[in-house]
Design a protein around this motif. Structure first.
Motif, short mmCIF file in Angstrom:
data_model
loop_
_atom_site.label_atom_id
_atom_site.label_comp_id
_atom_site.label_asym_id
_atom_site.label_seq_id
_atom_site.Cartn_x
_atom_site.Cartn_y
_atom_site.Cartn_z
N MET A 1 20.11 -55.31 -6.21
CA MET A 1 20.54 -54.54 -5.05
C MET A 1 21.49 -53.44 -5.52
SD MET A 1 22.38 -55.92 -1.55
CE MET A 1 21.27 -57.33 -1.47
N GLN A 2 21.30 -52.24 -4.98
CA GLN A 2 22.13 -51.11 -5.38
C GLN A 2 22.83 -50.50 -4.18
OE1 GLN A 2 19.30 -48.63 -7.65
NE2 GLN A 2 20.39 -49.26 -9.49
N THR A 3 23.83 -49.69 -4.49
CA THR A 3 24.60 -49.00 -3.45
C THR A 3 24.97 -47.61 -3.94
OG1 THR A 3 26.52 -49.18 -1.98
CG2 THR A 3 26.86 -49.81 -4.26
N THR A 4 25.19 -46.72 -3.00
CA THR A 4 25.78 -45.43 -3.32
C THR A 4 27.27 -45.54 -3.07
OG1 THR A 4 23.75 -44.32 -2.59
CG2 THR A 4 25.73 -42.96 -2.79
N ALA A 5 28.09 -45.09 -4.03
CA ALA A 5 29.53 -45.31 -3.91
C ALA A 5 30.31 -44.15 -4.49
CB ALA A 5 29.94 -46.60 -4.64
N VAL A 6 31.52 -43.99 -4.00
CA VAL A 6 32.47 -43.08 -4.64
C VAL A 6 32.94 -43.73 -5.93
CG1 VAL A 6 34.74 -42.00 -4.46
CG2 VAL A 6 33.23 -42.07 -2.46
N LEU A 7 32.86 -43.01 -7.02
CA LEU A 7 33.26 -43.56 -8.32
C LEU A 7 34.32 -42.67 -8.92
CD1 LEU A 7 32.63 -45.87 -10.29
CD2 LEU A 7 31.09 -44.30 -11.49
N LEU A 8 35.50 -43.25 -9.12
CA LEU A 8 36.60 -42.55 -9.75
C LEU A 8 36.62 -42.96 -11.22
CD1 LEU A 8 39.00 -40.64 -9.27
CD2 LEU A 8 40.38 -42.64 -8.67
N LYS A 9 36.17 -42.05 -12.09
CA LYS A 9 36.03 -42.36 -13.51
C LYS A 9 37.33 -42.18 -14.27
CE LYS A 9 31.27 -40.72 -13.16
NZ LYS A 9 30.28 -39.69 -13.59
N GLY A 10 38.26 -41.46 -13.69
CA GLY A 10 39.56 -41.20 -14.29
C GLY A 10 40.31 -40.27 -13.37
N PRO A 11 41.56 -39.93 -13.70
CA PRO A 11 42.33 -39.02 -12.84
C PRO A 11 41.57 -37.72 -12.58
CG PRO A 11 43.75 -40.03 -14.47
CD PRO A 11 42.36 -40.42 -14.84
N ARG A 12 41.41 -37.41 -11.30
CA ARG A 12 40.75 -36.19 -10.82
C ARG A 12 39.30 -36.06 -11.29
NH1 ARG A 12 44.84 -32.83 -8.71
NH2 ARG A 12 46.92 -33.56 -9.31
N ASP A 13 38.71 -37.18 -11.66
CA ASP A 13 37.31 -37.20 -12.09
C ASP A 13 36.54 -38.11 -11.13
OD1 ASP A 13 34.89 -37.14 -13.36
OD2 ASP A 13 35.56 -38.16 -15.19
N LEU A 14 36.11 -37.56 -10.01
CA LEU A 14 35.52 -38.34 -8.93
C LEU A 14 34.16 -37.78 -8.57
CD1 LEU A 14 37.31 -39.69 -5.80
CD2 LEU A 14 35.30 -38.25 -5.48
N ASP A 15 33.20 -38.68 -8.32
CA ASP A 15 31.86 -38.26 -7.93
C ASP A 15 31.24 -39.37 -7.09
OD1 ASP A 15 29.64 -36.68 -7.72
OD2 ASP A 15 29.39 -36.38 -9.87
N VAL A 16 30.03 -39.11 -6.59
CA VAL A 16 29.25 -40.12 -5.89
C VAL A 16 28.15 -40.58 -6.83
CG1 VAL A 16 27.82 -40.59 -3.87
CG2 VAL A 16 29.78 -39.05 -3.68
N ASP A 17 28.02 -41.89 -6.98
CA ASP A 17 27.07 -42.42 -7.97
C ASP A 17 26.34 -43.63 -7.40
OD1 ASP A 17 25.73 -42.68 -10.37
OD2 ASP A 17 27.55 -42.59 -11.58
N THR A 18 25.29 -44.04 -8.07
CA THR A 18 24.55 -45.25 -7.71
C THR A 18 25.00 -46.39 -8.60
OG1 THR A 18 22.62 -43.96 -7.01
CG2 THR A 18 22.27 -46.29 -7.49
N LEU A 19 25.40 -47.49 -7.98
CA LEU A 19 25.89 -48.65 -8.71
C LEU A 19 25.08 -49.88 -8.34
CD1 LEU A 19 29.76 -48.19 -8.27
CD2 LEU A 19 28.40 -47.59 -10.27
N THR A 20 25.01 -50.82 -9.27
CA THR A 20 24.37 -52.10 -9.00
C THR A 20 25.39 -53.06 -8.42
OG1 THR A 20 22.78 -51.79 -10.80
CG2 THR A 20 23.14 -54.05 -10.04
N LEU A 21 24.98 -53.77 -7.38
CA LEU A 21 25.86 -54.75 -6.75
C LEU A 21 25.68 -56.11 -7.41
CD1 LEU A 21 25.27 -53.79 -3.01
CD2 LEU A 21 27.39 -53.45 -4.29
N THR A 22 26.75 -56.86 -7.53
CA THR A 22 26.65 -58.23 -8.01
C THR A 22 25.91 -59.07 -6.96
OG1 THR A 22 28.83 -58.74 -7.07
CG2 THR A 22 28.76 -58.06 -9.37
N ALA A 23 25.25 -60.11 -7.40
CA ALA A 23 24.45 -60.92 -6.48
C ALA A 23 25.35 -61.62 -5.47
CB ALA A 23 23.65 -61.95 -7.27
N PRO A 24 24.97 -61.62 -4.19
CA PRO A 24 25.80 -62.29 -3.18
C PRO A 24 25.79 -63.80 -3.35
CG PRO A 24 23.74 -61.50 -2.22
CD PRO A 24 23.79 -60.97 -3.61
N GLY A 25 26.94 -64.42 -3.03
CA GLY A 25 27.01 -65.87 -3.02
C GLY A 25 26.35 -66.44 -1.78
N ALA A 26 26.34 -67.76 -1.69
CA ALA A 26 25.62 -68.42 -0.60
C ALA A 26 26.10 -68.01 0.78
CB ALA A 26 25.73 -69.94 -0.78
N ASP A 27 27.41 -67.80 0.93
CA ASP A 27 27.96 -67.46 2.24
C ASP A 27 28.41 -66.01 2.36
OD1 ASP A 27 27.61 -70.01 3.38
OD2 ASP A 27 29.46 -70.74 2.45
#
Length: 313
Positions: A1-27
């Motif tokens: 499962m993936q998401t689009t997210a704001v990613l701050l790679k360092g000070p003043r280095d910000l972009d929108v990127d695609t990230l993989t989500l960790t698998a959800p737990g049972a609840d």
């Protein structure tokens, strides 16, 4: 499962990127975020690189602790159903990125005890519940007094004033040095501190985050008065001791809100006793996050910037 997210790679280095989500737990819940807010306090410090060492800090990170969305996956034991509208105070669910605070994404995975069900009619304003809970936490509890002076007429200062009025207390005075931010008050006065002659305030709440104002506040409190540090301060707190000694001034630090604060403010909002109107001044598509963050942190006319995730890929 993936998401689009704001990613701050360092000070003043910000972009929108695609990230993989960790698998959800049972609840765990899967929540599609519709709107998230940009904090001009802690998030600005992460963005600028000025944040002191903070638990869980590291780059790259997904910021954001003011988000609202809709539950799209929920187990029967979670207490939530698909379609529930919820407030999400962030999430730590990203592969290869810190979730600090993790709410600025199109989809998040979170434990059910992290979220709060809200009225769907709140819309984007539901993201303001974190700041409302922060203001309530500063004021509520034993041995706490509501403010008679608030420093700063940003969103936090306005919510402190509105909560004071909702509590039935006398209207506070609010200081604001920026003329463009003195508007929007309802039932209380916003003034330039240079025009205020008073020296007898008993409970002063600083929502400015400025260390430089503390000596002035000591001069303005009555003997035994309290100064509440309700902002977030990067510089070491300091003040001239003799004036504080003569006033027997007290200082109190307001910490992070709790679930009880969130529940209480949500109830006030849903009962019509606390308005969130007029606090969101700017909204931009999530794809424009780099420009949105820059504007939120540099434009004094921007009280609260909201990212719209509805059309994010």
């Amino acid at each position: 499962m993936q998401t689009t997210a704001v990613l701050l790679k360092g000070p003043r280095d910000l972009d929108v990127d695609t990230l993989t989500l960790t698998a959800p737990g049972a609840d765990d819940l899967v929540v599609d975020i519709s709107h998230s807010g940009i904090s001009t306090g802690t998030e600005k410090l992460f963005w600028s690189g000025q944040m002191p060492p903070f638990p869980g800090m590291g780059y790259p990170l997904v910021p954001g602790y003011e988000a609202v969305g809709e539950v799209v996956e929920a187990s029967t034991g979670s207490g939530y159903r698909v379609g529930d509208r919820v407030f999400v105070p962030g999430a730590n669910c990203y592969d290869g990125a810190f979730g600090l605070f993790g709410g600025a994404a199109s989809r998040v995975i979170t434990a059910p005890d992290r979220v709060t069900r809200i009225d769907s009619t709140l819309g984007p304003a539901g993201a303001l519940l974190a700041l409302a809970a922060t203001a309530r936490h500063a004021m509520a509890g034993l041995n706490k007094s509501v403010p008679d002076l608030i420093v700063g007429h940003g969103v936090l200062g306005r919510l402190l004033a509105r909560l004071t009025m909702a509590a039935g207390a006398p209207a506070p005075v609010v200081w604001e040095t920026d003329p463009d931010r003195r508007g929007g008050a309802t039932g209380y006065e916003v003034i330039d501190p240079a025009e205020d002659p008073r020296r007898d305030y008993t409970s002063v709440y600083d929502a400015s985050g400025s260390v430089e104002v503390l000596n002035e506040l000591v001069a303005r409190v009555a003997r035994g008065g309290e100064i509440v540090l309700a902002g977030f301060y990067t510089d070491p707190i300091s003040f001239a001791f003799p004036p504080a000694f003569m006033k027997e001034a007290r200082f109190r630090v307001a910490a992070e809100w709790t679930h009880d604060d969130l529940a209480a403010t949500r109830a006030l909002v849903e009962a019509g006793n606390l308005s969130l109107d007029g606090l969101i001044t700017h909204t931009r598509p999530a794809a424009e996050a780099p420009a949105a963050y820059a504007q939120a942190f540099s434009d004094p006319g921007c009280l609260k910037m909201i990212l719209n995730w509805k059309d994010a890929a």
